[in-house]
Design an enzyme around this catalytic site. Sequence first.
Site, short mmCIF file in Angstrom:
data_model
loop_
_atom_site.label_atom_id
_atom_site.label_comp_id
_atom_site.label_asym_id
_atom_site.label_seq_id
_atom_site.Cartn_x
_atom_site.Cartn_y
_atom_site.Cartn_z
N HIS A 63 0.83 -1.22 0.00
CA HIS A 63 0.00 0.00 0.00
C HIS A 63 0.87 1.27 0.00
CE1 HIS A 63 -4.07 1.77 1.42
NE2 HIS A 63 -3.34 2.72 0.87
N ASN A 97 -4.75 6.35 -7.07
CA ASN A 97 -5.28 7.72 -6.95
C ASN A 97 -4.28 8.78 -7.39
OD1 ASN A 97 -3.71 7.37 -4.62
ND2 ASN A 97 -5.04 8.61 -3.33
N ASP A 155 -8.70 3.06 -3.47
CA ASP A 155 -8.16 3.58 -2.22
C ASP A 155 -8.09 5.10 -2.20
OD1 ASP A 155 -6.90 3.10 0.41
OD2 ASP A 155 -5.33 4.27 -0.53
N HIS A 182 -10.87 0.42 0.77
CA HIS A 182 -10.70 1.51 1.75
C HIS A 182 -12.07 1.66 2.41
CE1 HIS A 182 -9.40 5.82 2.76
NE2 HIS A 182 -10.68 5.78 3.08
N ASP A 308 0.78 2.53 3.76
CA ASP A 308 -0.07 3.63 3.29
C ASP A 308 0.76 4.90 3.13
OD1 ASP A 308 -2.24 5.05 2.40
OD2 ASP A 308 -3.30 5.10 4.31
N HIS A 312 2.86 14.20 0.97
CA HIS A 312 2.25 15.49 0.65
C HIS A 312 3.31 16.57 0.85
CE1 HIS A 312 -1.85 14.09 0.17
NE2 HIS A 312 -1.71 13.37 1.26
O1 DOR Z 1 -4.30 9.22 4.64
C1 DOR Z 1 -4.53 8.86 3.51
N1 DOR Z 1 -3.87 9.39 2.44
N2 DOR Z 1 -5.46 7.92 3.30
C2 DOR Z 1 -5.85 7.56 2.08
O2 DOR Z 1 -6.68 6.71 1.96
C3 DOR Z 1 -5.31 8.26 0.89
C4 DOR Z 1 -3.98 8.80 1.16
C5 DOR Z 1 -3.50 9.75 0.12
O3 DOR Z 1 -3.59 9.43 -1.08
O4 DOR Z 1 -2.97 10.81 0.45
ZN ZN Z 2 -6.91 4.28 2.01
#
Ligand code: DOR
Ligand code: ZN
Length: 432
Positions: A63, A97, A155, A182, A308, A312
């Site tokens: 993930h 995504n 997700d 998700h 996960d 960012h």
């Molecule tokens: O915290 C998260 N960030 N959860 C997710 O399901 C998506 C992910 C993201 O793409 O930033």
């Molecule tokens: Zn997720």
Amino acid sequence: MSLLLKSALVFNSPGGLLEKKDILIKGGKIFKIAPVLEKKEHENSQVIDAWGKIVAPGLIDLHVHLRQPGEEGKETIKSGCAAAAAGGFTSIACMPNTRPVTDSKMMVERVKEIARREGVVNVYPVGAITKGSLGEELAEMGLMVEGGIKAVSDDGRPVADASMMGLAMEYAKMFNLPLISHCEDPSLALGGVMNQGLTSTRLGLRGIPDTAEAVMVARDIILAQASGSHLHIAHVSCARSVELIEWAKSRGIKVTAEVTPHHLVLTEEEMEEFDADYKMNPPLRSKEDVEALRKALKEGVIDIIATDHAPHSREDKGVEFERAPFGVVGLETALPLILTELVHPGHIKLEEALASLTIKPAEILGLDAGVIREGAEADLTIVDLDKEDKVDREKFYSGGKNTPFQGWKVKGGAYMTIVKGKIVMREGKVYF
Ligand code: DOR
Ligand code: ZN
């Protein structure tokens, strides 16, 4: 060029025994494993003294969010792969995504092609369940399978419509793909930014209740039971979900589940107030939830650890807490945290931790990986259990510096990452 790993303690599933061995790598494959290899068998090989270290099958993270295409300012396939190698991962599955969403054969092939050219680890793109992950129309699963996907997921966005999810499972089953869900009921999660509980009340922030997750876990388990497809539940965060997964497994329903290092280590109470580097989805939960997650991992109710990894930019995270995006990075801190917080204190065994990062994710994705045997691809991770370090985001290879673990003291981590016989990371340095 051949490579000899000398006197390593080799971890191998399913027995999970640690045995002292020499491993000879040739032509990208594991050529020979023996208690001691004679000098004449490994002449002209580069010798790595692995005495006192563990050699595990290359770690697999099921993930990961790479942000290419579309948000290369946060992460590229190249930087995400480097972060993976730095953290000891030899294979990663990347979520769809991106912008645009990875929902077609062409998109899947594009990600794979960039990864092949620029990535230092193996990349397995996950295809979207619905077009644009909008939840309205199924994506072209069959064509994406031709492109090489090993799983499907929307997700980041739950599939809100139950009939759509049911249909998706029928298709996923037809193509023998795990469907990664998700789980979050949007009507219950509505507008929340952290766990709903005492802390959210104290901080005056809108909460996401654990029921938002559990309600959808229950729904998807029922749909998996009815369709017979393989449901994999992403980032389980609460005790309620654990109970449901345990029930499903006891009924023989084909469900697997993952937990992230941050949900195993942090609670909502440890959040630094209004620090968006603690903001992720699902959110950090209560102490009781963390205890339930640890127990579930130990007992195999939760199968694997996945990060996960969600990079960012500083600018995106720098706005008010409510408006900041969800997500934390994880590739470069996962193994050190698992060793420091779970293995060394005795919450889980080293063998259990390693299985949850190697053989088990390989099985879920249907990869021919996760074991060390002669003839297999030489994807290996050398683990140093004793190396003391301090988490420093400025040293991350990832474009994302959004970690809640900055400054944490850790003991243990990856010493070397080998992909197809090539050293791609040694003592923290990645070789492109
Ligand atoms: O915290 C998260 N960030 N959860 C997710 O399901 C998506 C992910 C993201 O793409 O930033
Ligand atoms: Zn997720």
